[in-house]
Design a protein around this motif. Structure first.
Motif, PDB file in Angstrom:
ATOM      1  N   HIS A  15       0.286   3.618  -1.513  1.00  0.00           N
ATOM      2  CA  HIS A  15       1.183   2.954  -2.861  1.00  0.00           C
ATOM      3  C   HIS A  15       2.698   3.464  -2.257  1.00  0.00           C
ATOM      4  O   HIS A  15       2.674   4.305  -1.422  1.00  0.00           O
ATOM      5  CB  HIS A  15       0.844   3.537  -4.218  1.00  0.00           C
ATOM      6  N   ALA A  38       0.950   0.000 -10.437  1.00  0.00           N
ATOM      7  CA  ALA A  38       0.081   0.942 -10.884  1.00  0.00           C
ATOM      8  C   ALA A  38       0.663   1.667 -12.054  1.00  0.00           C
ATOM      9  O   ALA A  38      -0.143   2.030 -12.895  1.00  0.00           O
ATOM     10  CB  ALA A  38      -0.319   1.681  -9.581  1.00  0.00           C
ATOM     11  N   LEU A  88      -0.153   7.583  -9.377  1.00  0.00           N
ATOM     12  CA  LEU A  88      -0.647   7.763  -8.292  1.00  0.00           C
ATOM     13  C   LEU A  88      -0.541   8.999  -7.460  1.00  0.00           C
ATOM     14  O   LEU A  88      -0.613   9.195  -6.371  1.00  0.00           O
ATOM     15  CB  LEU A  88      -0.709   6.528  -7.186  1.00  0.00           C
ATOM     16  N   THR A 102       0.911  -0.415  -5.901  1.00  0.00           N
ATOM     17  CA  THR A 102      -0.136  -0.351  -4.892  1.00  0.00           C
ATOM     18  C   THR A 102      -0.216  -1.623  -4.083  1.00  0.00           C
ATOM     19  O   THR A 102      -0.138  -2.716  -4.223  1.00  0.00           O
ATOM     20  CB  THR A 102      -1.470  -0.227  -5.683  1.00  0.00           C
ATOM     21  N   SER A 141      -0.536  12.267  -2.605  1.00  0.00           N
ATOM     22  CA  SER A 141      -0.809  10.785  -3.265  1.00  0.00           C
ATOM     23  C   SER A 141      -2.292  10.412  -3.277  1.00  0.00           C
ATOM     24  O   SER A 141      -3.312  10.927  -2.454  1.00  0.00           O
ATOM     25  CB  SER A 141      -0.242   9.890  -2.004  1.00  0.00           C
ATOM     26  N   ARG A 185      -1.721  -2.387   0.296  1.00  0.00           N
ATOM     27  CA  ARG A 185      -2.572  -2.194   1.654  1.00  0.00           C
ATOM     28  C   ARG A 185      -1.614  -1.318   2.693  1.00  0.00           C
ATOM     29  O   ARG A 185      -0.195  -1.362   2.592  1.00  0.00           O
ATOM     30  CB  ARG A 185      -2.879  -3.214   2.414  1.00  0.00           C
ATOM     31  N   THR A 186      -2.136  -0.234   3.305  1.00  0.00           N
ATOM     32  CA  THR A 186      -1.398   0.606   3.953  1.00  0.00           C
ATOM     33  C   THR A 186      -0.743  -0.442   5.317  1.00  0.00           C
ATOM     34  O   THR A 186      -1.507  -1.408   5.543  1.00  0.00           O
ATOM     35  CB  THR A 186      -2.442   1.378   4.881  1.00  0.00           C
ATOM     36  N   ASP A 229       5.260   3.184  -9.228  1.00  0.00           N
ATOM     37  CA  ASP A 229       4.242   3.106  -8.171  1.00  0.00           C
ATOM     38  C   ASP A 229       3.610   1.593  -7.958  1.00  0.00           C
ATOM     39  O   ASP A 229       3.126   0.767  -8.895  1.00  0.00           O
ATOM     40  CB  ASP A 229       2.940   3.912  -8.492  1.00  0.00           C
ATOM     41  N   LYS A 277      -0.795  -5.391  -4.661  1.00  0.00           N
ATOM     42  CA  LYS A 277      -2.293  -5.409  -5.439  1.00  0.00           C
ATOM     43  C   LYS A 277      -2.067  -5.313  -7.153  1.00  0.00           C
ATOM     44  O   LYS A 277      -2.815  -5.961  -7.979  1.00  0.00           O
ATOM     45  CB  LYS A 277      -3.155  -4.268  -5.122  1.00  0.00           C
ATOM     46  N   SER A 316      -0.159   6.450   2.446  1.00  0.00           N
ATOM     47  CA  SER A 316      -0.638   7.573   1.284  1.00  0.00           C
ATOM     48  C   SER A 316      -0.401   9.009   1.955  1.00  0.00           C
ATOM     49  O   SER A 316      -1.127   9.887   1.693  1.00  0.00           O
ATOM     50  CB  SER A 316      -2.100   7.295   0.928  1.00  0.00           C
ATOM     51  N   HIS A 342       5.803   5.079  -3.895  1.00  0.00           N
ATOM     52  CA  HIS A 342       6.395   5.760  -5.137  1.00  0.00           C
ATOM     53  C   HIS A 342       7.982   5.403  -4.884  1.00  0.00           C
ATOM     54  O   HIS A 342       8.737   5.404  -3.961  1.00  0.00           O
ATOM     55  CB  HIS A 342       6.426   7.039  -5.106  1.00  0.00           C
ATOM     56  N   ALA A 365      -3.897   7.339  -3.370  1.00  0.00           N
ATOM     57  CA  ALA A 365      -4.168   5.905  -2.655  1.00  0.00           C
ATOM     58  C   ALA A 365      -2.715   5.387  -2.039  1.00  0.00           C
ATOM     59  O   ALA A 365      -1.989   5.947  -2.454  1.00  0.00           O
ATOM     60  CB  ALA A 365      -4.753   5.041  -3.705  1.00  0.00           C
TER      61      ALA A 365
END
Length: 325
Positions: free
Chosen positions: A283, A186, A324, A209, A279, A211-212, A207, A183, A275, A285, A281
């Protein structure tokens, strides 16, 4: 003919001849000979200790000593040249070979370390040219030690060169999440605002970002060291030991696709974005370690993105925004 001596006899009113005893004469002769011999010996000692009285052997020895002193001076000039050549090799070793193979340079203290303990040069003291001989011998010893250290270093470089392919495969050289799955980038490596406390603190990773469930990729060849939630705040995370001083950490995963002890290749899927842990959101790390120290992961993405993409992600990573985690 010896002189005849007389004395006056006052009783007989006449001169009488003085009779010298033979023993006394002999004593005078012996005393004269002994004193003459002693005087001659003293004169001899004085002569042999001066430059005016040199035997052929003394002259040969003097020429040999002079030749040795000259040879020591010539040797010192050769040592100067050898030191220059060795310093050039050491410079290439530290600043070219070892940097190329990502290994720690040898410190100047280690290369130039002297010799401790007892006096190694006691036998050279007490002579006319003792200082010259002692200094030259010290230089030879130090140069010999430096050559041994450099020889071992080059042996290590040769071994690293033979393992170059493995080394290059082990370096974490790609992004752990593909660009098409991102996305946005971050937060980067540096001081960032904590999402929970809003306090400015150092953020030791990057980080990404996504989708899960987005796949996470091993960034270099290695062995999975951890795949659990044992580190506070990281949630589900994976640590990979790549060797050559490299280690990577992937945190806040939703689930794993590897297990501890498993050997992975660069580009293998090892888990999925989540997440978990501390956390804000979904993402990933991501951290990179070199010789136990955290380093900026941005310096290792040369294997998966173009120069243009690198510039764009670098701009995003260097923005001092909010992390994040």
């Amino acid at each position: 003919m010896s002189k005849v001596k007389y004395y006056y006899d006052s009783e007989n009113l006449a001169y009488k001849r003085i009779q010298t005893r033979k023993r006394k004469k002999f004593g005078y002769v012996v005393l004269f000979l002994v004193s003459s011999a002693l005087f001659g010996f003293l004169i001899f000692l004085l002569l042999i200790n001066t430059s005016y009285f040199e035997t052929p052997k003394d002259k040969i020895q003097a020429r040999e000593i002079e030749a040795l002193a000259l040879n020591y001076k010539v040797l010192n000039k050769k040592l100067d040249l050898m030191n220059e050549v060795l310093e050039a090799i050491e410079n290439r070793d530290n600043n070219i070979y070892r940097i190329y193979f990502n290994t720690t340079p040898i410190s100047e203290e280690e290369r130039k370390a002297g010799f401790g303990g007892v006096n190694r040069y006691k036998d050279l003291q007490g002579f006319n040219n003792s200082e010259l001989m002692e200094n030259t011998t010290k230089r030879v010893d130090i140069l010999t030690k430096e050559l041994v250290i450099q020889s071992k270093s080059l042996d290590e470089i040769v071994a690293l060169a033979k393992q170059k392919e493995k080394l290059l495969a082990a370096i974490p050289a790609i992004q752990p999440v593909k660009n098409e799955d991102l996305k946005q980038m971050a937060s980067g490596f540096g001081y960032r605002s904590d999402p929970f406390t809003k306090i400015r603190k150092f953020h030791y990773g990057m980080d990404f970002t996504a989708r899960t469930g987005t796949p996470i990729y091993a960034t270099g060849d290695g062995v999975v060291y951890k795949a659990d939630a044992s580190l506070s705040g990281y949630g589900n995370h994976i640590q990979i030991q790549h060797g050559y001083g490299y280690k990577t950490l992937y945190a806040h995963l939703s689930k794993y696709k590897c297990r501890p002890g498993q050997r992975v290749k660069r580009g293998d899927i090892i888990g999925y974005v989540g997440s978990t842990g501390r956390s804000q959101a979904p993402h990933l790390h991501y951290e990179v370690f070199k010789n136990g120290e955290r380093v900026n992961p941005l310096n290792f993405y040369y294997g998966s993105i173009s120069a243009k993409e690198y510039i764009e992600i670098s701009k995003l990573a260097n923005q001092e925004n909010q992390s994040l985690d």
